[in-house]
Design a protein around this motif. Sequence first.
Motif, mmCIF file in Angstrom:
data_model
loop_
_atom_site.group_PDB
_atom_site.id
_atom_site.type_symbol
_atom_site.label_atom_id
_atom_site.label_comp_id
_atom_site.label_asym_id
_atom_site.label_seq_id
_atom_site.Cartn_x
_atom_site.Cartn_y
_atom_site.Cartn_z
ATOM 1 N N VAL A 113 -8.068 -1.586 -7.200
ATOM 2 C CA VAL A 113 -7.456 -0.254 -7.108
ATOM 3 C C VAL A 113 -8.537 0.781 -7.409
ATOM 4 O O VAL A 113 -9.177 0.727 -8.462
ATOM 5 C CB VAL A 113 -6.285 -0.109 -8.090
ATOM 6 N N ASP A 132 0.832 -1.192 0.000
ATOM 7 C CA ASP A 132 0.000 0.000 0.000
ATOM 8 C C ASP A 132 0.871 1.249 0.000
ATOM 9 O O ASP A 132 1.986 1.253 0.539
ATOM 10 C CB ASP A 132 -0.925 -0.019 1.217
ATOM 11 N N PRO A 178 -6.445 6.358 -0.309
ATOM 12 C CA PRO A 178 -6.635 5.008 0.251
ATOM 13 C C PRO A 178 -7.621 4.190 -0.562
ATOM 14 O O PRO A 178 -8.312 4.700 -1.449
ATOM 15 C CB PRO A 178 -7.154 5.293 1.669
ATOM 16 N N GLY A 179 -7.672 2.912 -0.258
ATOM 17 C CA GLY A 179 -8.570 2.006 -0.958
ATOM 18 C C GLY A 179 -10.014 2.176 -0.529
ATOM 19 O O GLY A 179 -10.356 2.967 0.355
ATOM 20 N N GLU A 196 2.032 2.447 3.345
ATOM 21 C CA GLU A 196 2.925 1.559 4.076
ATOM 22 C C GLU A 196 4.348 1.582 3.536
ATOM 23 O O GLU A 196 5.218 0.928 4.098
ATOM 24 C CB GLU A 196 2.390 0.125 4.032
ATOM 25 N N THR A 256 -0.298 1.878 -6.144
ATOM 26 C CA THR A 256 0.132 0.751 -5.327
ATOM 27 C C THR A 256 1.237 0.011 -6.052
ATOM 28 O O THR A 256 1.416 0.161 -7.270
ATOM 29 C CB THR A 256 -1.038 -0.187 -5.014
ATOM 30 N N TRP A 269 -7.832 -4.931 -1.160
ATOM 31 C CA TRP A 269 -8.269 -3.575 -1.518
ATOM 32 C C TRP A 269 -7.151 -2.630 -1.114
ATOM 33 O O TRP A 269 -6.888 -2.415 0.064
ATOM 34 C CB TRP A 269 -9.569 -3.228 -0.797
ATOM 35 N N THR A 270 -6.487 -2.102 -2.104
ATOM 36 C CA THR A 270 -5.287 -1.326 -1.857
ATOM 37 C C THR A 270 -5.475 0.108 -2.303
ATOM 38 O O THR A 270 -6.561 0.507 -2.733
ATOM 39 C CB THR A 270 -4.087 -1.965 -2.584
ATOM 40 N N SER A 271 -4.419 0.881 -2.203
ATOM 41 C CA SER A 271 -4.460 2.315 -2.479
ATOM 42 C C SER A 271 -4.198 2.588 -3.958
ATOM 43 O O SER A 271 -3.925 1.690 -4.748
ATOM 44 C CB SER A 271 -3.422 3.031 -1.617
#
Length: 807
Positions: free
Chosen positions: A568, A221, A590-591, A224, A630, A625-627
């Motif tokens: 995404v 992410d 964010p996701g 992160e 990514t 479910w990511t940003s």
Amino acid sequence: MSKSLPTGKPKTASIFKAPETPAPANPIPSSSPAFGTPAHTIRPFNPPAVAPKASILPVLLPPVTLRPLAFRTFTKKHSLTLTSSALQVIATFIGRHCGTGWREEGLAEKVLEEVAKSWKARSGGVIVDGEKGALKDILKNLEGSMVGGRIVVARELSRQNSLVLGSSQSGEVSHTRLGLRPISLVREDSQSSFGISGLGVEEDEEEDENRDPRKWLKVIDAFEQPRLIYNVGKKHFDKYMITFKNITKTPLMHFRDTSKPSLLPPASHKTQVFRNRYNLIHQRLLRNESFQAPTFETGKASLRRSSSNIAQQSYKLTPIANLLGRNGSTHMLLGLLTITPTGTLAINDLTGSIALDLTHAKPLPEDGAWFAPGMIVIVDGTYEEDDNNAGGLGGSGGIGGTIGGKFIGFFIGGPPCERRQTTLGLSGKNGDGDITAGGGFGWVDFLGLGSERAVGSKMRKISQRLLKPPSEEEDESEGRGRIIIIGEVTLDKPATLQALKKLLALYAAETEENTPMTFILLGNFVTHPIMARGGSGGSIEYKEYFDTLALTLAEYPTLLQASTFIFVPGDNDGWNSSFSAGAATTLPRPGVPEVFTSRIKRAFASANAELEKERGTKGDGEAIWTSNPTRVLLFGPNHEILVFRDNMTSRLRRTAIRFSSSTPTVEDDHDIQMSNTPPPPSSPPQQTSPQPEEEPSSPISAPQPASESTLHAARKLTKTILDQGNLSPFPLSIRPVLWDYTSPLQIYPLPTAMVLADTDTDAFCVTYEGCHVMNPGCVVAPGRRGVARWVEYGVVKGTGRVRECLF
């Protein structure tokens, strides 16, 4: 009557006393008591509980005497550079703890070896500086493990060549490496083995659970990723994060900034965003051969004539502040294009700003890239001084202010891109070789899963074992090592769900061992930002669309059991669209919140439970479910895929500068091969054009061949973004970014592949400077009825192709 002692025990004459012998520390019974055999015929050896510390006679070791040995260990063997202060600190340490045996017994060489390995393990950079506390922390930890000038530890050296020390407090044992954080930390960027622990690399590579290449897939992410910033003084990257401490309350790692990233940071962080972008591109240019002056030029005219061709290829950048007093001279500037408050175009660098006149400028390559405010460009031209105000404005003298006059540009171009293997210092044609002894940032852990030098070679071996290239007899489209990229999955359109069903049915019909390991679904998941439209359903309607998607995915349980689905979001997805109303939101974003996607996760759980019930083996399919953007990593740093969803072409068309001398060119069907160099003073630059990949016929459906306009638009967009090295080369007023989260927006080093989902451009697959860029477009092909379109990316070959089918 014999006398008695005060205690009542009879006193025995001294002549009859048995000789006093010390009681054995560990008494052993007699082997033959009847014959009076002594209990200890041979005196047992009782080793001391603690070995006495050997005495060392400290000596005064001059740094000049230690320099040859330190140069051989640090520079020749580990590609590190020792400063004079660091050499002084190490020489004092060796003279105090190794004494006279530093040379004869080889004690100094072992100490230097451990210090060099520990410095690399903590990613201290290529320059070992003794003025900071990093080297002193390493020597302090090493001092506690030395006895008699030798390194003595309870455990063997770890596989990462760093000492492991044990300390106990309150019944807990903490193993701490030299200069590293405790192993017990669970953060991926805090693993003590530079990503090996985070990736799960074990001694036994033949375990059944690691035979599936999807086990080595990691989705990182944007929030992160490590916060990295280029340090101009060290010529290396600094890492911004909180300082961790061990149980002895002593700091293990020190950083320049220990503050947490914030959504509302100080105003100084805004300046740092552009300063870091400039420094990153500037150091990239200085590493380019075109900006490195030949070192063999002398005063001899014959040698100058022989090297005239080479000297013409060497360019020199001039700071804007140095233009003062040099009226009519020709210079090459590197700076940021901006619009001044008066509405004129200007170029800025870290020393000043000057008005820019591009009336007669020629873009290089012609009509091959976009140039808009917010981009860092190279301009070659002449400085024209203002007669009314020759010394600058505001009495600043040009330092940090606006320079009087204007700069007339003749040529303008983007900074040349740098290949991934060059940035990381890799050898080989495609960067599949070992680390070279030259420059590069091979020791920098850009994504928190291990650097190239730490885990790169290990990951390449595992990749070659698990992902074998298909043979000539097999169809190249089959195989586990495929990633399916689907763009613009608008769930509020019935045609999208029909196309998605047809697409999933094609892959569900394949055998289990040939199922693609990953599906990437890109937003926008709704056509309009319904969460910002008040009484049109809002979040309830938004959740119903994802519930419908869950029902669609549940029809193909084999895919849910054996594949990873990555989602995404786009600008119309929640929650950001609730206050942006579909406009450009902040990056990164964010996701999609879990409150909307719970039904989809339940579908995956049901499919995995069904597989466990039928075969007794639990399925491991998952939905992530990511940003936006990514990173998708396969086998650590060996294969990096950058995924970004943004309609960038339309924004570039609105803000780009138009040149009077540029005319659209019609390209031939074949690819144009150019070299990647910046604009010279008197000739246009020869830059590499992105190369389109051939689209072989597919058993599903043969896609229409890409037109010349589509290839030109794809090359132009790809070159613009990769040359800028940033996903948002726009002013903050046009595309806002979060100041403390700009590291995920950097495209440095270049990824192995990049998904640039732009619905304003047709689907394409091109390769530029070794980076394969793909655009899936819309899943429902615009202008064509009943045609589904997506991109299928092969990890083994590192190329993708556009696929189509009828629904």
